[in-house]
Scaffold this motif. Structure first.
Motif, PDB file in Angstrom:
ATOM      1  N   ALA A 202      38.604  42.942  35.008  1.00 60.60           N
ATOM      2  CA  ALA A 202      40.077  42.784  34.688  1.00 60.60           C
ATOM      3  C   ALA A 202      40.926  43.808  35.725  1.00 60.60           C
ATOM      4  O   ALA A 202      42.059  43.453  35.939  1.00 60.60           O
ATOM      5  N   TRP A 203      40.195  44.906  35.682  1.00 62.69           N
ATOM      6  CA  TRP A 203      40.890  46.093  36.369  1.00 62.69           C
ATOM      7  C   TRP A 203      41.194  45.655  38.010  1.00 62.69           C
ATOM      8  O   TRP A 203      42.413  45.998  38.527  1.00 62.69           O
TER       9      TRP A 203
ATOM     10  N   VAL B 232      41.653  42.747  38.982  1.00 63.34           N
ATOM     11  CA  VAL B 232      42.631  41.596  39.108  1.00 63.34           C
ATOM     12  C   VAL B 232      44.015  41.942  38.893  1.00 63.34           C
ATOM     13  O   VAL B 232      44.888  41.645  39.405  1.00 63.34           O
ATOM     14  N   VAL B 233      44.234  43.263  38.027  1.00 60.01           N
ATOM     15  CA  VAL B 233      45.557  43.610  37.552  1.00 60.01           C
ATOM     16  C   VAL B 233      45.789  44.549  38.574  1.00 60.01           C
ATOM     17  O   VAL B 233      46.991  45.206  38.106  1.00 60.01           O
TER      18      VAL B 233
ATOM     19  N   ASP C 277      46.404  47.553  31.220  1.00 59.83           N
ATOM     20  CA  ASP C 277      46.410  46.163  31.272  1.00 59.83           C
ATOM     21  C   ASP C 277      44.849  45.591  31.278  1.00 59.83           C
ATOM     22  O   ASP C 277      44.718  44.316  30.876  1.00 59.83           O
ATOM     23  N   ALA C 278      43.660  46.144  31.620  1.00 61.58           N
ATOM     24  CA  ALA C 278      42.651  45.621  31.742  1.00 61.58           C
ATOM     25  C   ALA C 278      41.591  46.152  30.561  1.00 61.58           C
ATOM     26  O   ALA C 278      40.463  45.792  30.321  1.00 61.58           O
TER      27      ALA C 278
ATOM     28  N   TRP D 257      43.429  38.350  29.430  1.00 62.34           N
ATOM     29  CA  TRP D 257      43.233  36.964  30.316  1.00 62.34           C
ATOM     30  C   TRP D 257      44.595  36.748  30.792  1.00 62.34           C
ATOM     31  O   TRP D 257      44.896  36.337  31.986  1.00 62.34           O
TER      32      TRP D 257
ATOM     33  N   GLN E 130      47.193  38.744  30.946  1.00 70.77           N
ATOM     34  CA  GLN E 130      47.882  39.805  31.930  1.00 70.77           C
ATOM     35  C   GLN E 130      47.308  39.745  33.244  1.00 70.77           C
ATOM     36  O   GLN E 130      47.881  40.094  34.315  1.00 70.77           O
ATOM     37  N   ALA E 131      46.067  39.445  33.412  1.00 69.87           N
ATOM     38  CA  ALA E 131      45.394  39.036  34.830  1.00 69.87           C
ATOM     39  C   ALA E 131      45.516  37.949  35.386  1.00 69.87           C
ATOM     40  O   ALA E 131      45.251  37.633  36.623  1.00 69.87           O
TER      41      ALA E 131
END
Length: 144
Positions: free
Chosen positions: A35-36, A38-39, A45-46, A132, A134-135
């Motif tokens: 996630a890190w 992707v964002v 955010d991750a 999910w 936020q990504a």
């Protein structure tokens, strides 16, 4: 070995809490790093997915602790009631001192366990879903 030492489990008893917690920790690391990326490198955010998996791992530990406490109390209560009945009937049940047998589960044990896990998943699932969103994965999955 570590789990058996910490929890006092005998060699015949299953010792799976360490495996389950390890799996949740690994999932937390993998999902939060994914996630890190992707964002765009923002950990705030991750972190939702990491919180989800760490929360579920913590819930496994809490569940095992509560289960052991309840079983110990039931065993103690059963032992006391047996000793009272032995005094009344002197050896009628055919067991020697120290032979306790297994502590039976109650009819509501499965329901309590299910309620525990539904509440854990509902509480921690919001962290997972927030990650999910936020990504941008929700938009991607829906095809927008």
């Amino acid at each position: 070995w570590v789990e058996r030492t910490l929890t006092g489990k005998r060699p015949g008893e299953p010792a799976d809490v360490g495996k389950v917690v390890g799996g949740f920790v690994c999932s937390a690391v993998v999902h939060s790093v994914a996630a890190w990326t992707v964002v765009g490198g923002r950990w705030e955010d991750a972190g939702g997915e990491a919180r989800f998996f760490l929360g579920c791992g913590g819930a496994v530990v809490v569940e095992e602790i509560v289960k052991r406490i309840v079983l110990k109390k039931r065993k103690r209560k059963r032992k006391r009631s047996r000793s009272r009945s032995r005094r009344k009937e002197e050896g009628q049940d055919g067991r020697k001192d120290g032979e306790d047998g297994d502590v039976e589960g109650k009819w509501y044990d499965a329901w309590v366990g299910k309620a525990w896990w539904v509440s854990v998943l509902l509480y921690n699932g919001r962290h997972f879903a927030r990650g999910w969103v936020q990504a941008g994965l929700v938009r991607e999955m829906v095809g927008l």
